[in-house]
Each structure stands twice: as structure tokens, then as C-alpha cells.
Design a protein around this motif. Structure first.
Motif, mmCIF file in Angstrom:
data_model
loop_
_atom_site.group_PDB
_atom_site.id
_atom_site.type_symbol
_atom_site.label_atom_id
_atom_site.label_comp_id
_atom_site.label_asym_id
_atom_site.label_seq_id
_atom_site.Cartn_x
_atom_site.Cartn_y
_atom_site.Cartn_z
ATOM 1 N N ASP A 125 1.624 2.640 -3.363
ATOM 2 C CA ASP A 125 0.477 3.196 -4.112
ATOM 3 C C ASP A 125 0.191 4.602 -3.585
ATOM 4 N N ILE B 288 -1.633 6.904 -4.905
ATOM 5 C CA ILE B 288 -2.889 7.516 -5.374
ATOM 6 C C ILE B 288 -3.996 7.225 -4.370
ATOM 7 N N ARG B 289 -4.349 8.250 -3.580
ATOM 8 C CA ARG B 289 -5.380 8.059 -2.543
ATOM 9 C C ARG B 289 -6.787 8.213 -3.119
ATOM 10 N N THR B 290 -6.843 8.925 -4.232
ATOM 11 C CA THR B 290 -8.154 9.399 -4.680
ATOM 12 C C THR B 290 -8.845 8.434 -5.627
ATOM 13 N N LEU B 291 -8.228 7.298 -5.874
ATOM 14 C CA LEU B 291 -8.809 6.326 -6.817
ATOM 15 C C LEU B 291 -8.803 4.960 -6.183
ATOM 16 N N SER B 292 -9.846 4.196 -6.461
ATOM 17 C CA SER B 292 -9.840 2.813 -6.005
ATOM 18 C C SER B 292 -10.271 1.943 -7.173
ATOM 19 N N ILE B 293 -9.618 0.807 -7.335
ATOM 20 C CA ILE B 293 -9.974 -0.103 -8.433
ATOM 21 C C ILE B 293 -11.284 -0.819 -8.087
ATOM 22 N N TYR C 284 -14.530 2.022 -6.491
ATOM 23 C CA TYR C 284 -15.039 3.225 -7.164
ATOM 24 C C TYR C 284 -15.984 2.849 -8.297
ATOM 25 N N ASP D 87 -7.478 -6.588 0.628
ATOM 26 C CA ASP D 87 -8.292 -6.722 1.849
ATOM 27 C C ASP D 87 -9.723 -6.246 1.601
ATOM 28 N N ILE D 88 -9.893 -5.336 0.645
ATOM 29 C CA ILE D 88 -11.270 -4.929 0.292
ATOM 30 C C ILE D 88 -12.020 -6.136 -0.264
ATOM 31 N N GLY E 126 -2.891 -3.982 -3.487
ATOM 32 C CA GLY E 126 -3.060 -3.299 -2.201
ATOM 33 C C GLY E 126 -4.501 -3.262 -1.734
ATOM 34 N N GLU E 127 -5.427 -3.573 -2.651
ATOM 35 C CA GLU E 127 -6.847 -3.564 -2.283
ATOM 36 C C GLU E 127 -7.375 -4.971 -1.999
ATOM 37 N N LYS F 145 -1.882 -1.178 -7.144
ATOM 38 C CA LYS F 145 -3.072 -0.681 -6.431
ATOM 39 C C LYS F 145 -4.063 -1.812 -6.222
ATOM 40 N N GLN G 14 0.832 -1.208 0.000
ATOM 41 C CA GLN G 14 0.000 0.000 0.000
ATOM 42 C C GLN G 14 0.864 1.255 0.000
ATOM 43 N N SER H 56 -18.945 0.642 -3.600
ATOM 44 C CA SER H 56 -18.247 -0.417 -2.871
ATOM 45 C C SER H 56 -18.762 -1.781 -3.323
#
Lengths: 215, 139
Positions: free
Chosen positions: B20, B22-27, B30, B129-130, B126-127, B123, B17, B33
Motif C-alpha cells: 500500500d 498511499i500514505r496520505t489516505l486512510s480508509i 479519515y 490493526d487500526i 493493511g488497516e 489498504k 502494508q 479516527s
């Protein structure tokens, strides 16, 4: 502050400390800086484009800020950031790592209540509640947050010092075939398999089985 | 295997993480959820996402840290075995894909292709866990 270039050293070790999803941001003062430093705090939801200021943590001199309210949705992840000010000078913003309330919180031990008969002990376990905005707010047990939540229970015979361990999913446990008129001490821990989390063991709750009426 | 993925990811989460910026974007999150996905679409989305990670993400996640690389390849292996099981569900028509899941997965690909491949792969990794939180919650 009017100064664009920030020459003050940054706040250090900016991180969340979370217990039962009460999420409090903590940091240390900039290196070598004495009293009089003030701070301001902002936070953002990961994947969303804007930083949000926390008004209650603007120009504060403490080195913590409760962001439980702002980070209560545990399906989201968060960043927080702190900036320091002293005598018109400022530091750069210093950020946390990505904070996931679901996996990064610590869990308190369960509450334990015990009762006994001649030859058995009944144990009722209660998982702690998730942090809530106000005492009147809706109570959410961590059991609802972590469907895989289990309890590890330790039972100690005070006389023989023999100890048993049980792992249970529901919140009641009856330990049979015990000695009458004997003191037993019970302690319990919460254990979540995915994500991997566990509480410490609770303090010991001791109780004596009733004396054998026939003896 | 999901538990192995979770423990493997936990070991390298901070490292990945931190790569990465870029805080403002999520694969995955976005604009909506994963938690908004209907239960009927869950199997299909999971199936698509495991294919996505195996086919598009892991191969672009090389780092200079051999420990991290080993963890990534063990996560990838666990993904392969779960992917196989999901594939069997898909073949036995137990994993139906509705319009909603197609739309959701398309958005994830758009988010992914909106970044250069290495940034997008790191990214996405790093996601994890989502994805895992969503899978475990909806079990």
C-alpha cells in the motif's frame, strides 16, 4: 540542497526502536560512505497528507532521532523518513514501514517489591510508565494503555530449587504456606494478550521468610 | 477469534502494508479516527465493519504469495464467525445504529470507493490493526 538528482546512496535500515512508547528513529549510514555525512528527518501521520520536518534532526551526523514527542498519540500510526547529504550531494528519502506505537513498542519488566512473614511472601508489581515529555508531565501507566495487561510471576525456593509460576491480573500476589526461615527469589514479567506483547522477566528479588518463633 | 485475527494479521502486516504505497489516505481513520466513535455506536460500527470486510475486502485481496493468501483466508474465516455473533446481537436489537455510526460508516465507504478496488482492499486489509486496536481498547 541545490542538487535535484540525488546520487548519494540511501541511508539503510531506517526503523523505529520503541521501549514503553519512547519512539526513536534509527538508521545506518549509506553503504560505502565514510565520515561527514549529515542527515535530515521527516515524519508523517498515516492517512494525513503531509510530511513534517523535525527541526532538531536537521543536518545531524548521528544516526538516530527521538520522535517520541511527535508519535505520542498511540491511536495513530506513523511513517518516518531520512535523507543523507555529503559534499553537496544527497540521497533519496528512505522510509520506515508503518509504525504502530501500540503494537510495535517493547515493554520493560515490571518493578517488583517483596515482603515476608513466617509462612508467606507478599509481592507488589508495578507496570512501567508510558514515555512522557518531561518528568513533570502526567504519568500514564502502561496498565491504562493495555487494559488486558497481566503479570507472570515466578517464585523460587532457593533451598529446594522448586519454582512456582503464577499469572495474575491485579498487581498484588500473596504466596502462602511457605517454609519459615527460607530464602525465596521472585521475578516477574508483563504479558498483554491483545495485542500480543510481553516483557522480559525482571531481575530476581530475594527475601527470606521469618524464622518460626515456636521452633 | 479476535485473537486469531490479530495473530494472523501480525504475521502478514509488513507484507500487506508494503503493498500500500498511499500514505496520505486512510480508509478507517479519515477524517476522524475510530476512537472518536461514541460508545453507544460501537456495536453497530463493529457490525458494519465486519460485514464490510467480509463482503467487500477479502475477496479482492489475492496476492502471488501462497503463505499470505492462506493467512488472509484464515483471517476471513475468523471474521465470518465473529460476524455471525454480531449478526445475532443485531437481530436481538442489542446493536442499535444511530445517526453517528451511519455517518461514520458512510465515510468509510466513500474512502473505500475513492480508490480502485484492489488498492482499496489491500489498504483496508493493511488497516486491520487500526480496527483491532480500537475494538480491544473499547472492550
Amino acid at each position: 540542497s541545490g542538487e535535484l538528482y540525488c546520487s548519494l546512496p540511501n541511508p539503510r535500515n531506517v526503523h523505529f526502536e520503541s521501549i514503553n512508547m519512547k519512539n526513536v528513529l534509527h538508521w545506518s549510514a549509506p553503504e560505502g560512505i565514510g565520515d561527514g555525512v549529515l542527515y535530515k528527518v521527516k515524519y508523517s501521520v498515516y492517512g494525513v497528507g503531509k510530511w513534517i520536518r523535525k527541526p532538531e534532526c536537521r543536518n545531524i551526523n548521528s544516526t538516530w532521532c527521538d520522535l517520541s514527542n511527535e508519535t505520542s498519540d498511540y491511536e495513530e500510526q506513523y511513517y518516518a523518513s531520512v535523507k543523507a547529504f555529503l559534499n553537496g550531494m544527497c540521497s533519496n528519502w528512505t522510509e520506515t514501514t508503518r509504525f504502530n506505537p501500540l503494537t510495535d513498542t517493547k515493554i520493560d519488566p515490571p518493578m517488583v517489591s517483596v515482603s515476608s512473614t513466617e509462612k508467606s511472601i507478599s509481592i507488589i508489581l508495578t507496570a512501567p510508565e508510558k514515555w512522557k515529555r518531561s518528568p513533570e508531565g502526567e504519568s500514564v501507566s502502561l496498565l491504562q494503555v493495555y487494559p488486558g495487561l497481566q503479570y507472570n510471576v515466578s517464585v523460587l525456593n532457593k533451598k529446594t530449587k522448586k519454582r512456582w509460576f503464577f499469572s495474575v491480573s491485579n498487581n498484588t500476589l500473596v504466596v502462602p504456606w511457605l517454609e519459615p526461615g527460607t530464602a525465596y527469589c521472585v521475578s516477574a514479567q508483563i504479558y498483554v494478550t491483545t495485542p500480543l506483547l510481553h516483557s522480559g522477566f525482571s531481575k530476581e528479588y530475594c527475601i527470606a521468610t521469618l524464622k518460626d518463633k515456636m521452633a | 477469534s479476535v485473537t486469531e485475527i490479530r495473530s494472523g494479521f501480525t504475521a502478514i502486516k509488513a507484507n500487506i502494508q508494503a503493498r500500500d504505497p498511499i500514505r496520505t489516505l486512510s480508509i478507517l481513520s479519515y477524517p476522524h479516527s475510530l476512537h472518536r466513535v461514541k460508545s453507544s455506536d460501537r456495536c453497530c460500527i463493529t457490525h458494519h465493519l465486519f460485514n464490510f470486510y467480509v463482503d467487500k475486502v477479502f475477496k479482492h485481496c489475492k496476492t502471488e504469495d501462497s503463505y499470505v493468501n492462506r493467512k488472509i483466508s484464515s483471517i476471513a474465516n475468523s471474521f465470518l464467525s465473529v460476524k455471525r455473533k454480531l449478526g445475532q446481537c443485531h437481530e436481538q436489537n442489542k446493536c442499535m445504529c444511530g445517526q453517528e455510526s451511519a455517518k461514520k460508516f458512510k465515510q468509510i465507504l466513500v474512502n473505500y470507493e475513492g480508490l480502485n478496488v484492489t488498492s482499496a482492499a489491500i489498504k483496508s486489509l493493511g488497516e486491520l490493526d487500526i480496527l483491532l486496536d480500537w475494538m480491544e481498547k473499547s472492550r
